[in-house]
Design a protein around this motif. Structure first.
Motif, mmCIF file in Angstrom:
data_model
loop_
_atom_site.group_PDB
_atom_site.id
_atom_site.type_symbol
_atom_site.label_atom_id
_atom_site.label_comp_id
_atom_site.label_asym_id
_atom_site.label_seq_id
_atom_site.Cartn_x
_atom_site.Cartn_y
_atom_site.Cartn_z
ATOM 1 N N LEU A 26 24.754 31.717 -2.231
ATOM 2 C CA LEU A 26 25.141 30.468 -2.910
ATOM 3 C C LEU A 26 25.116 29.293 -1.943
ATOM 4 C CD1 LEU A 26 26.202 29.058 -5.465
ATOM 5 C CD2 LEU A 26 28.520 29.649 -4.721
ATOM 6 N N THR A 27 25.633 29.503 -0.722
ATOM 7 C CA THR A 27 25.612 28.422 0.266
ATOM 8 C C THR A 27 24.175 28.012 0.621
ATOM 9 O OG1 THR A 27 25.729 30.006 2.115
ATOM 10 C CG2 THR A 27 27.811 29.105 1.304
ATOM 11 N N LEU A 28 23.269 28.991 0.612
ATOM 12 C CA LEU A 28 21.865 28.677 0.901
ATOM 13 C C LEU A 28 21.283 27.733 -0.147
ATOM 14 C CD1 LEU A 28 20.442 32.172 1.981
ATOM 15 C CD2 LEU A 28 21.070 30.263 3.452
ATOM 16 N N PHE A 29 21.572 27.998 -1.420
ATOM 17 C CA PHE A 29 21.036 27.158 -2.488
ATOM 18 C C PHE A 29 21.677 25.774 -2.482
ATOM 19 C CE2 PHE A 29 19.579 31.228 -4.252
ATOM 20 C CZ PHE A 29 18.302 30.873 -4.659
ATOM 21 N N ILE A 30 22.970 25.699 -2.168
ATOM 22 C CA ILE A 30 23.626 24.391 -2.077
ATOM 23 C C ILE A 30 23.033 23.588 -0.923
ATOM 24 C CG2 ILE A 30 25.816 23.201 -1.630
ATOM 25 C CD1 ILE A 30 27.223 25.586 -2.973
ATOM 26 N N GLY A 31 22.838 24.260 0.218
ATOM 27 C CA GLY A 31 22.215 23.603 1.362
ATOM 28 C C GLY A 31 20.804 23.139 1.045
ATOM 29 N N LEU A 32 20.074 23.951 0.283
ATOM 30 C CA LEU A 32 18.709 23.592 -0.116
ATOM 31 C C LEU A 32 18.697 22.322 -0.958
ATOM 32 C CD1 LEU A 32 15.661 24.195 -0.420
ATOM 33 C CD2 LEU A 32 16.253 25.649 -2.375
ATOM 34 N N VAL A 33 19.637 22.191 -1.885
ATOM 35 C CA VAL A 33 19.709 21.010 -2.760
ATOM 36 C C VAL A 33 19.896 19.745 -1.914
ATOM 37 C CG1 VAL A 33 21.061 19.828 -4.525
ATOM 38 C CG2 VAL A 33 20.536 22.249 -4.785
ATOM 39 N N PHE A 34 20.846 19.778 -0.983
ATOM 40 C CA PHE A 34 21.075 18.608 -0.116
ATOM 41 C C PHE A 34 19.851 18.336 0.763
ATOM 42 C CE2 PHE A 34 25.615 19.355 -1.025
ATOM 43 C CZ PHE A 34 26.018 18.052 -1.296
ATOM 44 N N GLN A 35 19.175 19.400 1.191
ATOM 45 C CA GLN A 35 17.978 19.234 2.003
ATOM 46 C C GLN A 35 16.875 18.536 1.205
ATOM 47 O OE1 GLN A 35 16.374 19.189 5.495
ATOM 48 N NE2 GLN A 35 18.066 20.628 5.392
ATOM 49 N N LEU A 36 16.706 18.937 -0.049
ATOM 50 C CA LEU A 36 15.676 18.328 -0.899
ATOM 51 C C LEU A 36 15.997 16.869 -1.216
ATOM 52 C CD1 LEU A 36 14.863 21.234 -3.407
ATOM 53 C CD2 LEU A 36 13.511 20.458 -1.457
ATOM 54 N N ILE A 37 17.286 16.576 -1.446
ATOM 55 C CA ILE A 37 17.672 15.176 -1.685
ATOM 56 C C ILE A 37 17.363 14.340 -0.450
ATOM 57 C CG2 ILE A 37 19.598 13.601 -2.147
ATOM 58 C CD1 ILE A 37 20.929 15.867 -3.718
ATOM 59 N N GLY A 38 17.665 14.891 0.727
ATOM 60 C CA GLY A 38 17.372 14.184 1.967
ATOM 61 C C GLY A 38 15.883 13.944 2.149
ATOM 62 N N ILE A 39 15.087 14.973 1.875
ATOM 63 C CA ILE A 39 13.625 14.829 1.991
ATOM 64 C C ILE A 39 13.105 13.798 0.991
ATOM 65 C CG2 ILE A 39 11.425 16.025 1.662
ATOM 66 C CD1 ILE A 39 12.820 18.583 2.655
ATOM 67 N N SER A 40 13.629 13.839 -0.226
ATOM 68 C CA SER A 40 13.176 12.906 -1.271
ATOM 69 C C SER A 40 13.498 11.461 -0.923
ATOM 70 C CB SER A 40 13.831 13.260 -2.610
ATOM 71 O OG SER A 40 13.501 14.571 -3.008
ATOM 72 N N SER A 41 14.613 11.243 -0.251
ATOM 73 C CA SER A 41 15.025 9.873 0.077
ATOM 74 C C SER A 41 14.134 9.240 1.139
ATOM 75 C CB SER A 41 16.484 9.849 0.533
ATOM 76 O OG SER A 41 16.655 10.607 1.714
ATOM 77 N N ILE A 42 13.276 10.034 1.784
ATOM 78 C CA ILE A 42 12.345 9.478 2.777
ATOM 79 C C ILE A 42 11.373 8.507 2.113
ATOM 80 C CG2 ILE A 42 10.453 10.049 4.365
ATOM 81 C CD1 ILE A 42 11.877 12.646 5.009
ATOM 82 N N ILE A 43 10.976 8.807 0.875
ATOM 83 C CA ILE A 43 9.986 7.965 0.182
ATOM 84 C C ILE A 43 10.531 6.561 -0.091
ATOM 85 C CG2 ILE A 43 8.605 7.717 -1.914
ATOM 86 C CD1 ILE A 43 8.339 10.758 -1.947
ATOM 87 N N PRO A 44 11.700 6.409 -0.776
ATOM 88 C CA PRO A 44 12.232 5.051 -0.939
ATOM 89 C C PRO A 44 12.645 4.421 0.388
ATOM 90 C CG PRO A 44 13.828 6.675 -1.711
ATOM 91 C CD PRO A 44 12.557 7.400 -1.458
ATOM 92 N N LEU A 45 12.986 5.254 1.377
ATOM 93 C CA LEU A 45 13.382 4.740 2.685
ATOM 94 C C LEU A 45 12.217 4.016 3.351
ATOM 95 C CD1 LEU A 45 15.956 4.866 4.486
ATOM 96 C CD2 LEU A 45 14.947 6.829 5.627
ATOM 97 N N THR A 46 11.027 4.604 3.314
ATOM 98 C CA THR A 46 9.846 3.963 3.912
ATOM 99 C C THR A 46 9.448 2.716 3.134
ATOM 100 O OG1 THR A 46 8.427 5.477 2.648
ATOM 101 C CG2 THR A 46 8.927 6.079 4.918
ATOM 102 N N SER A 47 9.625 2.768 1.807
ATOM 103 C CA SER A 47 9.256 1.616 0.977
ATOM 104 C C SER A 47 10.143 0.416 1.278
ATOM 105 C CB SER A 47 9.361 1.982 -0.504
ATOM 106 O OG SER A 47 8.451 3.004 -0.836
ATOM 107 N N THR A 48 11.452 0.633 1.355
ATOM 108 C CA THR A 48 12.366 -0.469 1.637
ATOM 109 C C THR A 48 12.211 -0.963 3.073
ATOM 110 O OG1 THR A 48 14.093 1.169 2.135
ATOM 111 C CG2 THR A 48 14.100 0.211 -0.059
ATOM 112 N N PHE A 49 11.852 -0.050 3.990
ATOM 113 C CA PHE A 49 11.663 -0.460 5.384
ATOM 114 C C PHE A 49 10.478 -1.414 5.495
ATOM 115 C CE2 PHE A 49 9.694 0.130 9.575
ATOM 116 C CZ PHE A 49 10.774 -0.194 10.405
ATOM 117 N N PHE A 50 9.376 -1.117 4.769
ATOM 118 C CA PHE A 50 8.197 -1.976 4.792
ATOM 119 C C PHE A 50 8.281 -3.092 3.757
ATOM 120 C CE2 PHE A 50 6.399 1.939 6.667
ATOM 121 C CZ PHE A 50 5.854 1.404 7.818
ATOM 122 N N GLU A 51 9.426 -3.162 3.050
ATOM 123 C CA GLU A 51 9.697 -4.199 2.052
ATOM 124 C C GLU A 51 8.608 -4.262 0.991
ATOM 125 O OE1 GLU A 51 10.238 -7.805 4.245
ATOM 126 O OE2 GLU A 51 12.229 -7.244 4.961
#
Length: 304
Positions: A26-51
């Motif tokens: 169960l802890t593995l799947f919870i950790g995976l969810v947070f990992q995927l959210i973190g990976i997904s946030s890279i896309i809007p992060l790069t967009s806002t950085f380059f405005e």
């Protein structure tokens, strides 16, 4: 047909360990969810950085899975969100590592207790038909190998499998062709690597068991025959035997450790060479969408 390792583990696992095992998964799947959210946030992060507006195909797909990312447009907030998700996921994976180690060492302890109980409560014929070196090797070496070479690596395989499958499915959702191509390359590399060393690993496992038993036997003989050894002056003979056995054991262990840890470094070299070639060929023609995807791809496969 021999039972699989999972059937054997199911037989030796007590109920409380099965509960701990469920919590571990169960802890593995919870950790995976947070990992995927973190990976997904890279896309809007790069967009806002380059405005630039976050309206590329990758971000739209990400919003379908994690709508919260579509409501954050501030770079500092996104960066904080990304770092928190990664920290939380790693803390959860640390907890899963703690649980796996706790379970493995508890099983090792119970196995030793069971073996002692079986030996001490058996009849005389069993006692005289069991060599002390074999029993001591079983009690000390083999139970320890059960923990360090079976249970702990198995827990590691389970945790890595959850992470690999989760991230791979996510990447396939983002871009199917490129992800499958890279996964096939990785699988092919590890398959060839495994075929090259498989026979050696099987031989080493058998040799390690035999050499551990020989080491225990020679150590016992040393104590039992200490007076005779001194009388006849044959210390060097016993010393050479033990040195020879320990050298064999260390060579086998070195082979196992080195060849089990080195493949990841080969893969990282290949991955960064691919990135280098990509930027070399694309030059200034790399747009924001490609940069966003490449950032996600690099981080995700680094985790894999």
């Amino acid at each position: 047909m021999k039972d699989s390792i999972f059937l054997k583990l199911n037989f030796i696992l007590k109920t409380k360990y099965k509960i701990y095992l469920c919590i571990f998964v169960l802890t593995l799947f919870i950790g995976l969810v947070f990992q995927l959210i973190g990976i997904s946030s890279i896309i809007p992060l790069t967009s806002t950085f380059f405005e630039q507006p976050t309206d590329n195909n990758f971000f739209l797909k990400v919003k379908n899975i994690f709508p919260i990312l579509g409501n954050i447009n501030n770079f500092s907030v996104l960066l904080t969100f990304f770092v928190l998700c990664i920290i939380l996921s790693n803390l959860i994976f640390i907890l899963s590592t703690y649980l796996s180690a706790k379970i493995a060492f508890a099983i090792e302890r119970d196995l030793r207790n069971t073996l002692y109980d079986h030996f001490i409560n058996n009849n005389y014929s069993f006692f005289f038909n069991t060599t002390s070196s074999k029993f001591i090797s079983l009690m000390i070496n083999e139970t320890q190998r059960m923990c360090s070479s079976v249970l702990l690596p198995l827990a590691e395989v389970v945790s890595r499998t959850v992470l690999i499958i989760g991230i791979s499915v996510f990447l396939i959702y983002l871009t199917t062709t490129e992800t499958i191509l890279v996964i096939l390359v990785i699988i092919f590399f590890y398959f060839i690597y495994y075929l090259l060393i498989r026979k050696k690993i099987i031989q080493n496992n058998k040799l390690l068991t035999k050499n551990n038993e020989d080491l225990v036997k020679n150590s016992n003989d040393l104590f039992k025959s200490f007076r005779e050894i001194k009388i006849y002056g044959i210390e060097n003979i016993f010393f050479d035997k033990i040195i020879n056995i320990t050298n064999k054991i260390q060579k086998i262990r070195f082979f196992t450790v080195f060849f089990s840890t080195s493949p990841r470094y080969y893969m990282e070299i290949i991955m960064f060479l691919i990135i280098y070639v990509f930027f070399l060929l694309k030059g200034q023609n790399v747009n924001l969408e490609k940069v966003s995807f490449l950032a996600v791809f690099i981080y995700a496969f680094f985790k894999i």
